[in-house]
Scaffold this active site. Sequence first.
Site, PDB file in Angstrom:
ATOM      1  CB  CYS A   9      -0.986  -0.010   1.159  1.00  0.00           C
ATOM      2  SG  CYS A   9      -0.230   0.095   2.802  1.00  0.00           S
ATOM      3  CG  ASN A  12       4.263  -1.562   5.261  1.00  0.00           C
ATOM      4  OD1 ASN A  12       5.379  -1.895   5.652  1.00  0.00           O
ATOM      5  ND2 ASN A  12       3.290  -2.436   5.184  1.00  0.00           N
ATOM      6  CB  CYS A  14      -3.781   1.753   7.111  1.00  0.00           C
ATOM      7  SG  CYS A  14      -3.902   3.030   8.388  1.00  0.00           S
ATOM      8  NE  ARG A  15      -4.499   1.603   1.775  1.00  0.00           N
ATOM      9  CZ  ARG A  15      -4.256   2.265   0.662  1.00  0.00           C
ATOM     10  NH1 ARG A  15      -5.123   2.211  -0.338  1.00  0.00           N
ATOM     11  NH2 ARG A  15      -3.151   2.979   0.534  1.00  0.00           N
ATOM     12  CB  SER A  16       0.174  -3.394   2.760  1.00  0.00           C
ATOM     13  OG  SER A  16       1.074  -2.508   3.371  1.00  0.00           O
ATOM     14  CG  ASP A 124      -5.378   4.776   3.309  1.00  0.00           C
ATOM     15  OD1 ASP A 124      -5.507   4.275   4.445  1.00  0.00           O
ATOM     16  OD2 ASP A 124      -4.332   5.282   2.877  1.00  0.00           O
TER      17      ASP A 124
HETATM   18  P1  4NP Z   1      -1.796   2.943   4.117  1.00  0.00           P
HETATM   19  O1  4NP Z   1      -2.403   4.330   4.663  1.00  0.00           O
HETATM   20  O2  4NP Z   1      -1.260   3.220   2.734  1.00  0.00           O
HETATM   21  O3  4NP Z   1      -2.987   2.025   4.084  1.00  0.00           O
HETATM   22  O4  4NP Z   1      -0.734   2.528   5.091  1.00  0.00           O
HETATM   23  C1  4NP Z   1      -1.661   5.502   4.768  1.00  0.00           C
HETATM   24  C2  4NP Z   1      -1.282   5.942   6.000  1.00  0.00           C
HETATM   25  C3  4NP Z   1      -0.576   7.119   6.112  1.00  0.00           C
HETATM   26  C4  4NP Z   1      -0.275   7.859   4.986  1.00  0.00           C
HETATM   27  C5  4NP Z   1      -0.652   7.407   3.752  1.00  0.00           C
HETATM   28  C6  4NP Z   1      -1.349   6.239   3.635  1.00  0.00           C
HETATM   29  N1  4NP Z   1       0.404   9.069   5.111  1.00  0.00           N
HETATM   30  O5  4NP Z   1       0.654   9.728   4.085  1.00  0.00           O
HETATM   31  O6  4NP Z   1       0.782   9.471   6.224  1.00  0.00           O
END
Ligand code: 4NP
Length: 149
Positions: A9, A12, A14-16, A124
């Site tokens: 994702c 790294n 939340c989703r992955s 997300d």
């Molecule tokens: P993820 O979510 O891609 O599912 O881990 C996110 C968490 C934080 C951010 C972006 C995506 N961020 O930009 O801080």
Amino acid sequence: MTTRILFVCLGNICRSPSAEGVFRVLGQQAGLNLEIDSAGTGGWHIGKAPYAPMQAAALQRGYDLSGLRARQLGVADFDNFDLIIGMDAENIADTERLRPAGNTTPVRLFTDYAPETGADHVPDPYYTRDFDGALALIETASNGLIATL
Ligand code: 4NP
């Protein structure tokens, strides 16, 4: 034979990592021999544990994400995994940009394994705040992926 699967994702956190934690449990329950990891296309959160609200929602469903730490996707991942799975089209495009010349590792969208949901990406929850909804979709896609292995 061990099947090596990498979930990707953006951050790294939340989703992955959720996909990693869910798939580890469901794949093991299915009796599969798996090596599973996750990574982010971005490097902002390297070394961090999954986002606390994500961990809490996962634990409610029986998945302990507390030991996971964020890392960034790298070119070696294309050799080290048999299948790379992204959460949305941007993850797929960013992953494809890193692909080394001559590498043929499949890169797929996770929701392709959950056609019954009609979803074309895993939203997300860092932004939607729907942590449980993301986990439900991740469970459905995990079961769909397991059915192909
Ligand atoms: P993820 O979510 O891609 O599912 O881990 C996110 C968490 C934080 C951010 C972006 C995506 N961020 O930009 O801080």
